[in-house]
Scaffold this motif. Structure first.
Motif, PDB file in Angstrom:
ATOM      1  N   PRO A   1       0.809  -1.225   0.000  1.00  0.00           N
ATOM      2  CA  PRO A   1       0.000   0.000   0.000  1.00  0.00           C
ATOM      3  C   PRO A   1       0.844   1.277   0.000  1.00  0.00           C
ATOM      4  O   PRO A   1       0.419   2.292  -0.541  1.00  0.00           O
ATOM      5  CB  PRO A   1      -0.816  -0.109   1.294  1.00  0.00           C
TER       6      PRO A   1
ATOM      7  N   LEU B   1      -2.928   8.332  -2.659  1.00  0.00           N
ATOM      8  CA  LEU B   1      -4.365   8.555  -2.815  1.00  0.00           C
ATOM      9  C   LEU B   1      -4.764   9.949  -2.350  1.00  0.00           C
ATOM     10  O   LEU B   1      -4.188  10.477  -1.391  1.00  0.00           O
ATOM     11  CB  LEU B   1      -5.160   7.549  -1.970  1.00  0.00           C
TER      12      LEU B   1
ATOM     13  N   SER C   1     -10.369   8.700   4.003  1.00  0.00           N
ATOM     14  CA  SER C   1      -8.931   8.927   3.933  1.00  0.00           C
ATOM     15  C   SER C   1      -8.227   8.269   5.122  1.00  0.00           C
ATOM     16  O   SER C   1      -7.177   7.649   4.958  1.00  0.00           O
ATOM     17  CB  SER C   1      -8.667  10.432   3.904  1.00  0.00           C
TER      18      SER C   1
ATOM     19  N   ASP D   1      -9.352   5.665   6.770  1.00  0.00           N
ATOM     20  CA  ASP D   1      -9.439   4.215   6.569  1.00  0.00           C
ATOM     21  C   ASP D   1      -8.329   3.726   5.633  1.00  0.00           C
ATOM     22  O   ASP D   1      -7.673   2.726   5.913  1.00  0.00           O
ATOM     23  CB  ASP D   1     -10.796   3.825   5.986  1.00  0.00           C
ATOM     24  N   PHE D   2      -8.126   4.438   4.524  1.00  0.00           N
ATOM     25  CA  PHE D   2      -7.049   4.063   3.611  1.00  0.00           C
ATOM     26  C   PHE D   2      -5.685   4.266   4.277  1.00  0.00           C
ATOM     27  O   PHE D   2      -4.778   3.460   4.108  1.00  0.00           O
ATOM     28  CB  PHE D   2      -7.122   4.866   2.313  1.00  0.00           C
TER      29      PHE D   2
ATOM     30  N   ARG E   1      -4.613   1.525   6.447  1.00  0.00           N
ATOM     31  CA  ARG E   1      -4.225   0.328   5.693  1.00  0.00           C
ATOM     32  C   ARG E   1      -2.854   0.490   5.043  1.00  0.00           C
ATOM     33  O   ARG E   1      -2.397  -0.381   4.324  1.00  0.00           O
ATOM     34  CB  ARG E   1      -5.278   0.008   4.641  1.00  0.00           C
TER      35      ARG E   1
ATOM     36  N   PHE F   1      -1.723   3.163   2.972  1.00  0.00           N
ATOM     37  CA  PHE F   1      -1.607   3.957   1.753  1.00  0.00           C
ATOM     38  C   PHE F   1      -1.054   5.345   2.067  1.00  0.00           C
ATOM     39  O   PHE F   1      -1.248   5.866   3.167  1.00  0.00           O
ATOM     40  CB  PHE F   1      -2.974   4.090   1.062  1.00  0.00           C
TER      41      PHE F   1
ATOM     42  N   MET G   1      -1.397   9.035   1.852  1.00  0.00           N
ATOM     43  CA  MET G   1      -2.578   9.874   1.671  1.00  0.00           C
ATOM     44  C   MET G   1      -2.222  11.338   1.441  1.00  0.00           C
ATOM     45  O   MET G   1      -1.347  11.881   2.108  1.00  0.00           O
ATOM     46  CB  MET G   1      -3.498   9.765   2.891  1.00  0.00           C
TER      47      MET G   1
ATOM     48  N   ILE H   1      -7.320  -0.124  -5.996  1.00  0.00           N
ATOM     49  CA  ILE H   1      -8.224   0.724  -5.215  1.00  0.00           C
ATOM     50  C   ILE H   1      -9.680   0.403  -5.555  1.00  0.00           C
ATOM     51  O   ILE H   1     -10.547   0.392  -4.682  1.00  0.00           O
ATOM     52  CB  ILE H   1      -7.905   2.221  -5.461  1.00  0.00           C
TER      53      ILE H   1
ATOM     54  N   PHE I   1     -11.242  -2.192  -3.446  1.00  0.00           N
ATOM     55  CA  PHE I   1     -11.691  -1.798  -2.114  1.00  0.00           C
ATOM     56  C   PHE I   1     -13.158  -1.355  -2.124  1.00  0.00           C
ATOM     57  O   PHE I   1     -13.797  -1.282  -1.088  1.00  0.00           O
ATOM     58  CB  PHE I   1     -10.816  -0.665  -1.558  1.00  0.00           C
TER      59      PHE I   1
ATOM     60  N   LEU J   1     -15.304   0.561   3.208  1.00  0.00           N
ATOM     61  CA  LEU J   1     -14.295  -0.123   2.414  1.00  0.00           C
ATOM     62  C   LEU J   1     -14.378  -1.625   2.668  1.00  0.00           C
ATOM     63  O   LEU J   1     -14.775  -2.059   3.749  1.00  0.00           O
ATOM     64  CB  LEU J   1     -12.892   0.375   2.769  1.00  0.00           C
TER      65      LEU J   1
END
Length: 169
Positions: A53, A58, A74, A76-77, A80, A82, A84, A113, A116, A145
């Motif tokens: 990730p 993103l 944002s 949540d990603f 994980r 990512f 941001m 993505i 998700f 997600l």
């Protein structure tokens, strides 16, 4: 030699000459080389799925009237793993789960993505984008997600990323 045999040789010679002339005309007027050259791609895209990730950048924007939705997605990603960008408010409303906008550098990442959102997000490719950031505009039908297991299943259903029309890998 008999007259019939001489006549047969003359006819065969004439047919051979006509066949050679037809082949020469076909080779000279062949347009397949031109078609192959015009179909060559002008935009190279990256269809490789990222391994981690942290390789995906993103930016989430809110396409609804729900306050704080972009910040929540944002986060949540980000949880994980990512990378941001700051969340934003979209000027256009989205009446679906999400819209994923991406460019040539992030075709594979956009496919990941999209998983998700269980393949329900609308992908929008733009060949003119120069950044590797994937923009996610969350819409009114968004709920949450997917879990990692659901993402893996969704990736299997979506299949390998393919180059958008007019591009090549």
């Amino acid at each position: 030699m008999k007259d019939t045999r001489v006549r047969a040789y003359r006819i065969l010679s004439a047919l051979t000459g006509v066949a050679a002339a037809a082949a020469a005309v076909a080779v000279v007027h062949d347009t397949q080389g031109v078609a192959a050259a015009s179909e060559s791609c002008t935009v190279q895209v990256n269809v490789a799925l990222p391994e981690r990730p942290a390789q995906v950048k993103l930016r989430v924007s809110n396409g609804t009237r729900t306050a704080g939705l972009a910040e929540r997605v944002s986060a949540d990603f980000g949880n994980r793993g990512f990378v941001m960008q700051p969340p934003a408010k979209s000027k256009t409303k989205v009446d679906q789960v999400a819209v994923i906008e991406y460019g040539p550098k992030s075709v594979g990442a956009a496919q990941w993505i999209r998983a998700f959102f269980l393949g329900q997000a609308e992908p929008r490719f733009s060949a003119s984008r120069t950044t590797d950031v994937v923009d996610v505009r969350v819409g009114a039908r968004y709920r949450q997600l997917a879990t990692q297991t659901e993402v893996n299943q969704s990736l299997a259903q979506l299949g390998e990323p393919t180059p958008p029309p007019g591009t090549c890998a």
